[in-house]
Structure formats: structure tokens, C-alpha cells
Design an enzyme around this catalytic site. Structure first.
Site, PDB file in Angstrom:
ATOM      1  N   TYR A  57      -1.895  -0.895  10.692  1.00 28.39           N
ATOM      2  CA  TYR A  57      -2.028  -1.326   9.207  1.00 28.39           C
ATOM      3  C   TYR A  57      -0.838  -1.007   8.361  1.00 28.39           C
ATOM      4  CZ  TYR A  57      -3.982  -1.323   4.538  1.00 28.39           C
ATOM      5  OH  TYR A  57      -4.269  -1.549   2.993  1.00 28.39           O
ATOM      6  N   SER A  94       0.834  -1.267   0.127  1.00 21.53           N
ATOM      7  CA  SER A  94      -0.110  -0.248   0.190  1.00 21.53           C
ATOM      8  C   SER A  94       1.075   1.341   0.002  1.00 21.53           C
ATOM      9  CB  SER A  94      -0.706   0.055   1.097  1.00 21.53           C
ATOM     10  OG  SER A  94      -1.696   1.092   1.453  1.00 21.53           O
TER      11      SER A  94
HETATM   12  N1  LIG Z   1      -8.571  -0.171  -1.417  1.00 18.72           N
HETATM   13  C1  LIG Z   1      -7.548   0.595  -1.286  1.00 18.72           C
HETATM   14  O1  LIG Z   1      -7.526   1.763  -1.191  1.00 18.72           O
HETATM   15  C2  LIG Z   1      -6.131   0.068  -1.035  1.00 18.72           C
HETATM   16  C3  LIG Z   1      -5.091   0.543  -0.960  1.00 18.72           C
HETATM   17  C4  LIG Z   1      -3.823  -0.179  -0.667  1.00 18.72           C
HETATM   18  C5  LIG Z   1      -3.888  -1.340  -0.513  1.00 18.72           C
HETATM   19  N2  LIG Z   1      -5.059  -2.039  -0.547  1.00 18.72           N
HETATM   20  C6  LIG Z   1      -4.968  -3.542  -0.059  1.00 18.72           C
HETATM   21  O2  LIG Z   1      -5.515  -4.278  -1.087  1.00 18.72           O
HETATM   22  C7  LIG Z   1      -6.064  -5.713  -0.646  1.00 18.72           C
HETATM   23  C8  LIG Z   1      -7.414  -5.855  -1.211  1.00 18.72           C
HETATM   24  O3  LIG Z   1      -8.319  -4.923  -0.685  1.00 18.72           O
HETATM   25  P1  LIG Z   1      -9.523  -4.140  -1.093  1.00 18.72           P
HETATM   26  O4  LIG Z   1      -9.218  -2.795  -1.144  1.00 18.72           O
HETATM   27  O5  LIG Z   1     -10.044  -5.063  -2.439  1.00 18.72           O
HETATM   28  O6  LIG Z   1     -10.628  -4.521   0.074  1.00 18.72           O
HETATM   29  P2  LIG Z   1     -11.877  -5.505  -0.055  1.00 18.72           P
HETATM   30  O7  LIG Z   1     -13.053  -5.148  -1.144  1.00 18.72           O
HETATM   31  O8  LIG Z   1     -12.547  -5.143   1.643  1.00 18.72           O
HETATM   32  O9  LIG Z   1     -11.363  -6.878  -0.478  1.00 18.72           O
HETATM   33  C9  LIG Z   1     -10.708  -7.729   0.770  1.00 18.72           C
HETATM   34  C10 LIG Z   1     -10.604  -9.079   0.149  1.00 18.72           C
HETATM   35  O10 LIG Z   1      -9.841  -9.638   1.068  1.00 18.72           O
HETATM   36  C11 LIG Z   1     -10.379 -10.796   1.424  1.00 18.72           C
HETATM   37  N3  LIG Z   1     -10.026 -11.424   2.984  1.00 18.72           N
HETATM   38  C12 LIG Z   1     -10.314 -10.537   4.029  1.00 18.72           C
HETATM   39  N4  LIG Z   1      -9.799 -11.587   5.205  1.00 18.72           N
HETATM   40  C13 LIG Z   1      -9.625 -12.743   4.527  1.00 18.72           C
HETATM   41  C14 LIG Z   1      -9.129 -14.085   5.200  1.00 18.72           C
HETATM   42  N5  LIG Z   1      -9.121 -14.121   6.340  1.00 18.72           N
HETATM   43  N6  LIG Z   1      -9.070 -15.109   4.230  1.00 18.72           N
HETATM   44  C15 LIG Z   1      -9.148 -14.990   2.971  1.00 18.72           C
HETATM   45  N7  LIG Z   1      -9.692 -13.668   2.294  1.00 18.72           N
HETATM   46  C16 LIG Z   1      -9.727 -12.642   3.174  1.00 18.72           C
HETATM   47  C17 LIG Z   1     -11.891 -10.806   1.335  1.00 18.72           C
HETATM   48  O11 LIG Z   1     -12.574 -11.891   1.126  1.00 18.72           O
HETATM   49  P3  LIG Z   1     -13.833 -12.447   2.311  1.00 18.72           P
HETATM   50  O12 LIG Z   1     -13.994 -11.309   3.306  1.00 18.72           O
HETATM   51  O13 LIG Z   1     -14.522 -13.237   1.321  1.00 18.72           O
HETATM   52  O14 LIG Z   1     -12.746 -13.366   2.780  1.00 18.72           O
HETATM   53  C18 LIG Z   1     -11.843  -9.765   0.172  1.00 18.72           C
HETATM   54  O15 LIG Z   1     -12.068 -10.438  -0.957  1.00 18.72           O
HETATM   55  C19 LIG Z   1      -5.602  -5.686   0.894  1.00 18.72           C
HETATM   56  O16 LIG Z   1      -4.401  -6.323   0.969  1.00 18.72           O
HETATM   57  C20 LIG Z   1      -5.546  -4.063   0.896  1.00 18.72           C
HETATM   58  O17 LIG Z   1      -5.000  -3.787   2.324  1.00 18.72           O
HETATM   59  C21 LIG Z   1      -6.081  -1.498  -0.893  1.00 18.72           C
END
Ligand SMILES: NC(=O)c1ccc[n+]([C@@H]2O[C@H](COP(=O)([O-])OP(=O)(O)OC[C@H]3O[C@@H](n4cnc5c(N)ncnc54)[C@H](OP(=O)(O)O)[C@@H]3O)[C@@H](O)[C@H]2O)c1
Length: 248
Positions: free
Chosen positions: A156, A143
């Protein structure tokens, strides 16, 4: 290892929403075989069915990345069904922001278990197969918060700094096996990430900030596609991107 994206077997954790889901769609459209992991089986099964109906190859495997045997099973299913694993995208993560003084210690544990240990379990599951193949590509999601630390985001940020550190060590260790490694560090992207912030004042403030600047999840998917699509002798080690409007 095949060049480009077509016919590559790509395992994606956190494929049930946000960045993981968008990447599964994008890579499948470009000919990849996608193996989807997440806890919400209904979501990944619906996505796999949808992609399969459109003529792509996709499989869903319910996976909690906190359980190392489940991550191993996810990768082994990919290898058993499709013969190999070309890309492991360790994407699952969560961001329940709160200042340390609010002592959300269970949330600290949860972030450490998913954002750090979950990534390591993904590496552990993929590495033996990639070593045998003498090819493969491990992509870990950090991130902007893996580069900077903001008050209220301390734990985080620590997990995302850890992802960068372990990915850099991995990069150096896997040289003998022709394995590529990429860290992708997104800025604000519109997903479900903020829904899991339990402190309502912080959730509201973050939502207000993010909603004004966030870009679509397809932005992330395109960066994954870029790294995967590069020729075998090119190792894209890190991609950091932000919405143009993001100041931090
Ligand atoms: N969106 C942003 O602005 C942003 C910026 C920087 C980095 N990120 C990173 O991008 C990644 C994806 O996040 P996102 O933004 O797409 O958020 P999101 O829409 O909340 O997706 C998170 C995903 O992680 C899965 N997950 C959570 N806990 C889990 C577990 N114990 N086992 C397996 N899967 C799990 C969730 O699936 P289930 O709940 O179905 O398990 C979901 O598919 C994360 O690592 C986040 O830190 C996001």
C-alpha cells in the site's frame, strides 16, 4: 476557467463512499457540478438523485478504474453533458494491509491496478480535454503512507509513494497547458477503507488504532475545496494532514 468552485465540472472516482462521497456532497453544496464514478452503481445513482433533488447538478457513471475505457467514458460523459472538465479527482483506492510474508499476491495486484494504474487512467482520460481547454486541475489521493513506510503496509505504501511520484512528474509536464495538480495525503479518516482488509487479525488491530483517532471524511472534502477554490494562478501542489492525535 471559472474561479472558485461554483459551476466547475468535477469528476470524482471512488464517489460511492468515504472521502469521494463526502467530497461530492461538499463541492455540490458549494455549487460544483459533480460527476460520480465507482463500481457500486446503486450508491452513486442514489447520491446523484439526492443531490439533484436538492437543486444541484450531479451525474453517476458506473466505473471500474481498472478498465481504462470505463475511466475514459466517465470523463467523456462529463464533457458531453456539461461541456468541460475542470477537476479530475483520482480518489478510488483500497488498502488490504498484510505483511509481505503472507503472500497476498492477488491483493498486491489489486492495489497496483486501482491505486496506481487507476490514477494513471484518470490522468490519461482528463489530460487531452484539459490540454485543449488550456485549463484544468488534477487531484490525486496519496496518503501519510505516501510519506512513510510501515511494516505490514509495504505494498500500500509503495502504491501511495507512486502516486506522489507520478503526480510530481505530472505537475512539471503540464506547465505549458495551465493545468494545476494537487496531491492530497490524508492520515486516518473514518471511511469503509478498513473493511477490505482480508487478514482478520490485522483488520482488528488497525480498526482499534484508527477508531481512536480518525477524523471525519468532511475533513478531506474541505482540503479538496481549498485547493479547487484558490485563484487560477495559485497551484496548491500538496496537502498532508493528520488527525491531531495521530502519532505516525
Ligand atoms: N480513510 C483513510 O484513512 C485514508 C487515508 C489516506 C488515504 N486514503 C485514500 O483515500 C481514497 C478513498 O478511500 P476511502 O478512505 O474513502 O475508502 P472507502 O470508503 O473504502 O472508499 C473507496 C472508494 O474507492 C472505490 N473503488 C475501489 N475500487 C474501485 C475500482 N476498481 N473502480 C472504481 N472505484 C473503486 C470504492 O467504490 P466501489 O467499491 O463502489 O467501486 C469507494 O468509493 C483511497 O485512495 C485511499 O487509499 C484514505
Amino acid at each position: 476557467m471559472s474561479q472558485g468552485i461554483e459551476n466547475k465540472v468535477v469528476v470524482i472516482t471512488g464517489a460511492s463512499s468515504g472521502l469521494g462521497e463526502a467530497t461530492a456532497r461538499h463541492l455540490a453544496e458549494r455549487g460544483a457540478i459533480v460527476v460520480l464514478g465507482a463500481r457500486r452503481a446503486d450508491r452513486i445513482e442514489a447520491l446523484a438523485s439526492e443531490l439533484t433533488a436538492r437543486g444541484h447538478k450531479a451525474k453517476a457513471v458506473q466505473t471500474d478504474v481498472r478498465e481504462r475505457n470505463q475511466v475514459k467514458h466517465l470523463v467523456e460523459t462529463a464533457v458531453r453533458e456539461f461541456g468541460r472538465i475542470d477537476v479530475m479527482l483520482n480518489n478510488a483506492g483500497l488498502m488490504p494491509l498484510a505483511p509481505l510474508e503472507r503472500l497476498k499476491i492477488d491483493e498486491w495486484d489489486h492495489m497496483i491496478d486501482v491505486n496506481i494504474k487507476g490514477v494513471l487512467y484518470g490522468v490519461a482520460a482528463a489530460l487531452p480535454h484539459m490540454k485543449t481547454q488550456k485549463s484544468g486541475h488534477i487531484i490525486n489521493v496519496s496518503s501519510v503512507y505516501g510519506h512513510v513506510v510501515d511494516p505490514g503496509a509495504t505494498v500500500y505504501c509503495a502504491t501511495k509513494h507512486a502516486v506522489r511520484a507520478l503526480s510530481e512528474g505530472l505537475r512539471k509536464e503540464v506547465k505549458p497547458y495551465n493545468i494545476r495538480t494537487t496531491i492530497i495525503s490524508p492520515g486516518a479518516v473514518s471511511t469503509e477503507l478498513l473493511e477490505h482488509i482480508s487478514e482478520k487479525d490485522i483488520q482488528a488491530g488497525t480498526r482499534e488504532f484508527v477508531s481512536k483517532i480518525a477524523v471525519s471524511a468532511d475533513t478531506f472534502a474541505r482540503t479538496v475545496a481549498f485547493a479547487v477554490n484558490e485563484p487560477d494562478d495559485v497551484d496548491i501542489n500538496e496537502i498532508l494532514f493528520r488527525p491531531t492525535a495521530q502519532p505516525v
